[in-house]
Design a protein around this motif. Structure first.
Motif, PDB file in Angstrom:
ATOM      1  N   VAL A  23      29.913  62.285  42.473  1.00  0.00           N
ATOM      2  CA  VAL A  23      30.471  61.770  43.579  1.00  0.00           C
ATOM      3  C   VAL A  23      29.792  63.024  44.861  1.00  0.00           C
ATOM      4  CG1 VAL A  23      32.642  63.863  42.394  1.00  0.00           C
ATOM      5  CG2 VAL A  23      32.445  61.279  44.134  1.00  0.00           C
ATOM      6  N   VAL A  24      29.721  64.269  44.511  1.00  0.00           N
ATOM      7  CA  VAL A  24      28.919  64.784  45.611  1.00  0.00           C
ATOM      8  C   VAL A  24      27.871  64.042  46.038  1.00  0.00           C
ATOM      9  CG1 VAL A  24      27.878  67.011  45.866  1.00  0.00           C
ATOM     10  CG2 VAL A  24      29.938  66.952  44.077  1.00  0.00           C
ATOM     11  N   GLU A  25      27.208  63.869  44.816  1.00  0.00           N
ATOM     12  CA  GLU A  25      25.502  62.946  46.110  1.00  0.00           C
ATOM     13  C   GLU A  25      26.029  61.918  46.818  1.00  0.00           C
ATOM     14  OE1 GLU A  25      22.999  61.966  42.531  1.00  0.00           O
ATOM     15  OE2 GLU A  25      23.460  64.642  41.866  1.00  0.00           O
ATOM     16  N   VAL A  26      26.916  61.600  45.794  1.00  0.00           N
ATOM     17  CA  VAL A  26      27.580  59.911  47.279  1.00  0.00           C
ATOM     18  C   VAL A  26      28.766  60.520  48.512  1.00  0.00           C
ATOM     19  CG1 VAL A  26      29.804  58.485  46.884  1.00  0.00           C
ATOM     20  CG2 VAL A  26      27.894  58.703  44.978  1.00  0.00           C
ATOM     21  N   ALA A  27      29.515  61.611  48.535  1.00  0.00           N
ATOM     22  CA  ALA A  27      29.804  61.886  49.843  1.00  0.00           C
ATOM     23  C   ALA A  27      28.512  62.256  50.273  1.00  0.00           C
ATOM     24  CB  ALA A  27      31.085  62.994  49.001  1.00  0.00           C
ATOM     25  N   GLU A  28      27.953  63.029  50.011  1.00  0.00           N
ATOM     26  CA  GLU A  28      26.946  63.677  50.571  1.00  0.00           C
ATOM     27  C   GLU A  28      26.380  63.050  51.568  1.00  0.00           C
ATOM     28  OE1 GLU A  28      24.492  65.870  48.688  1.00  0.00           O
ATOM     29  OE2 GLU A  28      25.858  68.186  48.966  1.00  0.00           O
ATOM     30  N   ALA A  29      26.613  61.139  50.681  1.00  0.00           N
ATOM     31  CA  ALA A  29      25.034  60.517  51.821  1.00  0.00           C
ATOM     32  C   ALA A  29      26.059  59.211  52.246  1.00  0.00           C
ATOM     33  CB  ALA A  29      24.471  59.256  50.247  1.00  0.00           C
ATOM     34  N   TYR A  30      27.926  59.698  52.325  1.00  0.00           N
ATOM     35  CA  TYR A  30      28.864  58.477  52.669  1.00  0.00           C
ATOM     36  C   TYR A  30      28.439  60.010  53.987  1.00  0.00           C
ATOM     37  CZ  TYR A  30      32.736  56.988  54.584  1.00  0.00           C
ATOM     38  OH  TYR A  30      34.380  56.613  55.041  1.00  0.00           O
ATOM     39  N   ILE A  31      28.922  60.844  54.234  1.00  0.00           N
ATOM     40  CA  ILE A  31      28.761  61.728  55.760  1.00  0.00           C
ATOM     41  C   ILE A  31      27.713  61.118  55.938  1.00  0.00           C
ATOM     42  CG2 ILE A  31      28.811  64.450  56.719  1.00  0.00           C
ATOM     43  CD1 ILE A  31      31.882  63.216  55.944  1.00  0.00           C
ATOM     44  N   ALA A  32      26.975  61.877  55.413  1.00  0.00           N
ATOM     45  CA  ALA A  32      24.895  61.274  56.246  1.00  0.00           C
ATOM     46  C   ALA A  32      25.037  60.115  57.338  1.00  0.00           C
ATOM     47  CB  ALA A  32      23.746  61.457  55.173  1.00  0.00           C
ATOM     48  N   ALA A  33      25.904  59.102  56.522  1.00  0.00           N
ATOM     49  CA  ALA A  33      25.508  57.876  57.672  1.00  0.00           C
ATOM     50  C   ALA A  33      26.450  57.733  58.422  1.00  0.00           C
ATOM     51  CB  ALA A  33      26.039  56.509  56.082  1.00  0.00           C
ATOM     52  N   GLY A  34      27.584  58.633  59.235  1.00  0.00           N
ATOM     53  CA  GLY A  34      27.973  58.736  59.985  1.00  0.00           C
ATOM     54  C   GLY A  34      29.178  58.156  59.305  1.00  0.00           C
ATOM     55  N   TYR A  35      30.225  57.700  58.708  1.00  0.00           N
ATOM     56  CA  TYR A  35      31.090  57.744  58.359  1.00  0.00           C
ATOM     57  C   TYR A  35      32.107  58.159  57.898  1.00  0.00           C
ATOM     58  CZ  TYR A  35      28.180  52.783  56.442  1.00  0.00           C
ATOM     59  OH  TYR A  35      27.094  52.442  56.619  1.00  0.00           O
ATOM     60  N   PRO A  36      33.063  58.278  58.307  1.00  0.00           N
ATOM     61  CA  PRO A  36      34.482  58.835  58.900  1.00  0.00           C
ATOM     62  C   PRO A  36      35.378  59.263  57.717  1.00  0.00           C
ATOM     63  CG  PRO A  36      35.145  56.552  59.170  1.00  0.00           C
ATOM     64  CD  PRO A  36      33.897  56.312  59.067  1.00  0.00           C
ATOM     65  N   ALA A  37      35.376  60.839  57.848  1.00  0.00           N
ATOM     66  CA  ALA A  37      35.697  61.981  56.356  1.00  0.00           C
ATOM     67  C   ALA A  37      36.867  61.232  55.872  1.00  0.00           C
ATOM     68  CB  ALA A  37      35.533  62.945  56.084  1.00  0.00           C
ATOM     69  N   TYR A  38      38.343  60.780  57.312  1.00  0.00           N
ATOM     70  CA  TYR A  38      39.067  60.086  56.066  1.00  0.00           C
ATOM     71  C   TYR A  38      39.346  59.352  55.469  1.00  0.00           C
ATOM     72  CZ  TYR A  38      44.294  59.108  56.438  1.00  0.00           C
ATOM     73  OH  TYR A  38      45.305  59.156  55.967  1.00  0.00           O
ATOM     74  N   ASP A  39      38.520  58.004  55.646  1.00  0.00           N
ATOM     75  CA  ASP A  39      38.277  56.547  54.906  1.00  0.00           C
ATOM     76  C   ASP A  39      37.815  57.232  54.110  1.00  0.00           C
ATOM     77  OD1 ASP A  39      39.577  55.933  57.227  1.00  0.00           O
ATOM     78  OD2 ASP A  39      37.649  54.781  58.085  1.00  0.00           O
ATOM     79  N   GLY A  40      36.962  58.232  53.310  1.00  0.00           N
ATOM     80  CA  GLY A  40      36.321  58.348  52.413  1.00  0.00           C
ATOM     81  C   GLY A  40      36.893  59.030  51.613  1.00  0.00           C
ATOM     82  N   ILE A  41      37.929  59.799  52.437  1.00  0.00           N
ATOM     83  CA  ILE A  41      38.867  60.375  50.996  1.00  0.00           C
ATOM     84  C   ILE A  41      39.567  59.471  50.764  1.00  0.00           C
ATOM     85  CG2 ILE A  41      40.748  62.116  50.728  1.00  0.00           C
ATOM     86  CD1 ILE A  41      39.144  63.798  53.149  1.00  0.00           C
TER      87      ILE A  41
END
Length: 218
Positions: A23-41
């Motif tokens: 989940v840490v790897e996916v979250a880091e990739a998600y942020i690196a892709a420029g997607y909003p943190a709120y939606d990811g949470i």
């Protein structure tokens, strides 16, 4: 796993499947892709925790499984939360007191609501579980709370919620705070009976209704 939807789905799966490292790897990739943190949470991590709670309610998961899911969710939160944009609607955060009423030690749902409300911009005063009823009133007074949130999963402790509302009246602050309740045996009818402002069926609804109760913009 490139689109936002695919990554959010993977975040959810990581939580449900207790994959703390992934989940840490996916979250880091998600942020690196420029997607909003709120939606990811909210749509990823919290959605996964909601699924885990359902599996627990259906007796497919044990408490140990839910705790491992929670560990995965927290690991993802550790990556995503620093990237949250500050709520621009107001400088002051709404303050909410939250706890499981006296006599009940079930706090999975309470913890989920707390995390989601923090993410939504509330300042949370977490009293924990098996909370003496006077503590809700004291915490509301001491912290100038806008909202008091109570939960229970036991029919034997439901009445304590009404007692807290009466104590808020006795302390002269009932008209200053909104009261929101939830938990397995709770219903809108019961909320109406004891004079609570709102009953919510799950953590997602709890955040939506809490924001309405305190006048926070959606």
């Amino acid at each position: 796993m490139k689109t936002k939807e695919e990554m959010i789905k993977k975040l959810t799966e990581c939580v449900v499947e207790m994959e703390e490292e992934e989940v840490v790897e996916v979250a880091e990739a998600y942020i690196a892709a420029g997607y909003p943190a709120y939606d990811g949470i909210m749509d990823g991590l919290v959605a996964g925790m909601n699924q885990a709670s359902i599996l627990y309610d259906e007796e497919e998961y044990f408490i140990t499984d839910v705790l491992l899911c929670s560990d995965a969710m927290y690991a993802g939160l550790g990556v995503l939360r620093p990237h949250l944009e500050e709520d621009a609607s107001s400088g002051e955060k709404a303050v909410a007191v939250i706890g499981v009423v006296e006599g009940d030690t079930h706090d999975i749902g309470k913890n989920l609501v707390k995390i989601m409300m923090e993410t939504a911009g509330f300042e949370m005063i977490d009293l924990g579980r098996d909370v003496p009823l006077d503590e809700f009133v004291k915490a509301a007074q001491d912290n100038k709370a806008d909202l008091v949130c109570m939960s229970t999963l036991m029919t034997t402790t439901m009445g304590n919620m009404g007692t807290v509302i009466e104590k808020l009246k006795e302390a002269g602050i009932r008209d200053q705070v909104k009261v929101m309740i939830g938990g397995g045996p709770i219903s809108q009818r019961f909320a109406d009976q004891i004079g609570a402002d709102k009953y919510t069926v799950n953590a997602v609804k709890a955040v939506q209704e809490a924001k309405k109760l305190v006048g926070m913009a959606e």
